[in-house]
Write a protein that holds these residues in place. Sequence first.
Motif, short mmCIF file in Angstrom:
data_model
loop_
_atom_site.label_atom_id
_atom_site.label_comp_id
_atom_site.label_asym_id
_atom_site.label_seq_id
_atom_site.Cartn_x
_atom_site.Cartn_y
_atom_site.Cartn_z
N TRP A 1 -8.70 -10.47 6.71
CA TRP A 1 -7.95 -9.60 7.62
C TRP A 1 -6.57 -9.28 7.05
N GLY A 2 -5.90 -10.28 6.48
CA GLY A 2 -4.58 -10.05 5.91
C GLY A 2 -4.61 -9.10 4.73
N ALA B 1 -3.53 -18.31 4.79
CA ALA B 1 -4.55 -18.65 5.79
C ALA B 1 -5.68 -19.44 5.16
N GLU C 1 0.53 -13.89 2.44
CA GLU C 1 0.19 -14.22 3.82
C GLU C 1 -1.30 -14.47 3.98
N ALA C 2 -2.10 -13.60 3.33
CA ALA C 2 -3.55 -13.74 3.44
C ALA C 2 -4.03 -15.03 2.81
N GLY D 1 -9.12 -15.10 8.10
CA GLY D 1 -7.71 -14.70 8.13
C GLY D 1 -7.27 -14.05 6.84
N THR D 2 -7.80 -14.54 5.71
CA THR D 2 -7.45 -13.96 4.41
C THR D 2 -7.96 -12.53 4.30
N VAL E 1 -4.03 -12.83 12.10
CA VAL E 1 -3.84 -13.91 11.11
C VAL E 1 -3.02 -15.04 11.71
N LYS E 2 -2.03 -14.71 12.55
CA LYS E 2 -1.25 -15.75 13.22
C LYS E 2 -2.14 -16.60 14.12
N ALA F 1 3.09 -12.41 9.25
CA ALA F 1 1.64 -12.16 9.23
C ALA F 1 1.23 -11.30 10.42
N HIS F 2 0.04 -10.71 10.29
CA HIS F 2 -0.54 -9.92 11.37
C HIS F 2 -0.89 -10.83 12.54
N VAL G 1 -5.30 -17.18 13.73
CA VAL G 1 -6.10 -18.03 12.84
C VAL G 1 -5.29 -19.22 12.37
#
Length: 256
Positions: free
Chosen positions: A178-179, A208, A204-205, A175-176, A50-51, A46-47, A53
């Motif tokens: 952003w992902g 979150a 990944e998104a 987070g979603t 996002v990590k 993940a970005h 979050v």
Amino acid sequence: MKKLMPTLATLLVLAATTAFAQSEVGSSALAAPSANISLIGLFLQAHFVVKLVMIGLVVSSIWVWAIIVDKTILFGRTRKEMDRFEQVFWSGQSLEELYRSLAGRPNQAMAAIFVAAMREWKRTYEGGAKSLTGLNHRIEKVMDVTIAREVERLESRLLVLATVGSAGPFVGLFGTVWGIMTSFQAIAASKNTNLAVVAPGIAEALFATAMGLIAAIPATIFYNKFVSQASRQAQRLEGFADEFSAILSRQIDERG
């Protein structure tokens, strides 16, 4: 025979075109990097935002469950202590004996109310007060203060559950979003819309969002449960305070 030649040639061209397209798709799929879609893999891939979050939601979830366990034990113990105290209080034991046994350690809510009221009662009589006017009012005041203190103890840290329950899904949604933005940027950079390329970023998104719900759902459920229990126990304390105030008021009238 001559009429069949163009048709046969057309079929051969179509077959060759289909085979070439399939080979291109296969080579594209092979060229796509294999992604780890396990939970740990989704977190590691993940970005950075996002990590953060996800880590915040994990910490919030652990904190929520620590509060849930602590409050479950606290409310259960308080209820049992109230049952035991009421059984002793209404067993016929004299108020003086009960006060002497509890004065040094009023370690539960109902006993604290009893000790506070009896202490005000004894302070007035042992101090040689010439008038009992206002004694009943003072006793009610000290019991109200004790009840407020006990209710505050029962409701402490419930605001954390309310905050996580209301904000958790939105933090996960952040987070979603952003992902997904990061995934679309990767798609635009690679110019490849293959599902093997798109799926890991979307997973990944959405992970979150799932973590936000995992933190928020138990927080909301147990917040409502504990608020209801705190309200019932507060009403029980207020009921005992009213009954004990009536008993002391009757004795004040007899002595006055």
